[in-house]
Design a protein around this motif. Sequence first.
Motif, PDB file in Angstrom:
ATOM      1  N   SER A  29      17.692  38.341  38.452  1.00 21.54           N
ATOM      2  CA  SER A  29      17.944  39.683  37.938  1.00 21.54           C
ATOM      3  C   SER A  29      17.126  39.514  36.827  1.00 21.54           C
ATOM      4  CB  SER A  29      19.256  39.863  37.456  1.00 21.54           C
ATOM      5  OG  SER A  29      19.269  39.175  35.823  1.00 21.54           O
ATOM      6  N   THR A  30      16.443  40.664  36.967  1.00 19.29           N
ATOM      7  CA  THR A  30      15.076  40.975  36.249  1.00 19.29           C
ATOM      8  C   THR A  30      15.031  42.751  36.557  1.00 19.29           C
ATOM      9  OG1 THR A  30      12.499  40.316  35.722  1.00 19.29           O
ATOM     10  CG2 THR A  30      13.076  40.791  38.316  1.00 19.29           C
ATOM     11  N   HIS A  31      14.204  42.923  35.395  1.00 13.70           N
ATOM     12  CA  HIS A  31      13.324  44.600  34.955  1.00 13.70           C
ATOM     13  C   HIS A  31      11.837  44.119  35.062  1.00 13.70           C
ATOM     14  CE1 HIS A  31      13.444  43.056  30.944  1.00 13.70           C
ATOM     15  NE2 HIS A  31      12.556  44.179  30.715  1.00 13.70           N
ATOM     16  N   LEU A  81      16.131  43.079  41.152  1.00 17.87           N
ATOM     17  CA  LEU A  81      15.737  44.341  40.395  1.00 17.87           C
ATOM     18  C   LEU A  81      16.218  45.727  39.892  1.00 17.87           C
ATOM     19  CD1 LEU A  81      13.681  42.093  42.908  1.00 17.87           C
ATOM     20  CD2 LEU A  81      11.860  44.061  41.634  1.00 17.87           C
ATOM     21  N   GLY A  82      16.672  45.645  38.185  1.00 18.26           N
ATOM     22  CA  GLY A  82      16.309  47.756  38.319  1.00 18.26           C
ATOM     23  C   GLY A  82      16.241  47.590  36.910  1.00 18.26           C
ATOM     24  N   PRO A  83      16.565  48.958  36.478  1.00 19.19           N
ATOM     25  CA  PRO A  83      16.413  48.936  34.849  1.00 19.19           C
ATOM     26  C   PRO A  83      17.816  48.362  34.480  1.00 19.19           C
ATOM     27  CG  PRO A  83      16.244  51.273  36.169  1.00 19.19           C
ATOM     28  CD  PRO A  83      16.415  49.238  37.157  1.00 19.19           C
ATOM     29  N   ASN A  84      17.524  48.200  32.786  1.00 17.60           N
ATOM     30  CA  ASN A  84      18.321  48.182  31.984  1.00 17.60           C
ATOM     31  C   ASN A  84      20.139  49.096  32.294  1.00 17.60           C
ATOM     32  OD1 ASN A  84      17.767  45.616  31.319  1.00 17.60           O
ATOM     33  ND2 ASN A  84      15.725  47.129  30.094  1.00 17.60           N
ATOM     34  N   LYS A 107      22.864  45.084  37.481  1.00 19.07           N
ATOM     35  CA  LYS A 107      22.554  44.209  37.670  1.00 19.07           C
ATOM     36  C   LYS A 107      23.850  43.281  37.195  1.00 19.07           C
ATOM     37  CE  LYS A 107      18.291  43.972  35.974  1.00 19.07           C
ATOM     38  NZ  LYS A 107      18.638  45.451  35.673  1.00 19.07           N
ATOM     39  N   MET A 110      11.813  49.949  33.979  1.00 16.07           N
ATOM     40  CA  MET A 110      11.853  48.902  34.189  1.00 16.07           C
ATOM     41  C   MET A 110      10.476  49.168  33.634  1.00 16.07           C
ATOM     42  SD  MET A 110      13.267  47.566  37.072  1.00 16.07           S
ATOM     43  CE  MET A 110      12.094  46.730  37.378  1.00 16.07           C
ATOM     44  N   GLU A 165      18.929  38.264  34.191  1.00 15.49           N
ATOM     45  CA  GLU A 165      16.915  37.421  32.893  1.00 15.49           C
ATOM     46  C   GLU A 165      16.514  36.887  32.673  1.00 15.49           C
ATOM     47  OE1 GLU A 165      15.697  40.761  32.881  1.00 15.49           O
ATOM     48  OE2 GLU A 165      16.925  42.112  34.019  1.00 15.49           O
TER      49      GLU A 165
END
Length: 312
Positions: A188-190, A36-39, A43, A302, A158
């Motif tokens: 991976s995902t935001h 997990l993490g923002p753009n 990631k 996020m 993503e």
Amino acid sequence: MTQAIEATGLVKDFGATRAVDGIDLSVPAGTIYGVLGPNGAGKTTTLRMLLGIIDPDAGHRTLLGESVPLRAAHLVGYLPEERGLYPAMTPREAIAFMGALRGLPLAEGRRRADDLLDAHDLGHAARKPIRTLSKGMAQTVQLLGTLVHRPRLIVLDEPFSGLDALNQGRLEALIRAQAADGVTVLFSTHVIAHAERLCERIAIIAGGRVRFEGAVEEARGRLRPQVRLGTRAADGAWCAALPAGTLLEGGVWRFELPDDGIEPLLKALIAGGAGIDTLSIERPGLHDAFVAIAGEAVARDMAKPAPAEVAA
């Protein structure tokens, strides 16, 4: 093998920019693991280093027991963030082609493609050009292409980006089905909600560093449960029994569950004539844990859609 992936101290610089700054990860075999993490958190760079697509500037990693990740490439299914299929190809041929890249004979790839397309209600489109398919259908085709050679590890970058709610649900079901068969799934995902529904373990990455790595329940356990209390009486001597830090919002008292539980407080409130109307104890969600671990600024990042989602 108990760990499908292990990484220690991964570092990657692009010019003067450090994209990944000493990341450690440990992904148990057979689990669903979320990054997990923002753009821009690092990631995608991390996933590419784990897979051997790019090499780290420092650190070590093993993939399915191999210290050189590309030696295990035939056991891995990878869906990159940048989607891409040949538009003139049919889904059947595209899936078989992707399997062939991992060593699967074309004839067997076509047979498996037919089975996969039928199982996902795409049999009617098996021989149509991919350019004629909807975005969700095309993305499903590419995902099936990552599975056709029956990998032991699936890595999805993503995967939910740009999908509507129906196709997101189908993808979640597909991920669960793979894990039920013993396949390790790393994605991976935001979007925190996807990780909360699917993952057993997560890594929270921000600014190229791991802020948390462990079980989802462990992350949520960093925060105490929240109590919501509605009373008929607006105030009185019983208010002194409420824990420090209690807030009154919209006529409802909110506070952390006391260390000694709710029973002693309830006795004091009843004895003081508070008149309890409603009472609920809410366990913190993964979003709350994320904010506590990574900070509100990262959580706001996020919530921003990825560029591909903005374009869509």
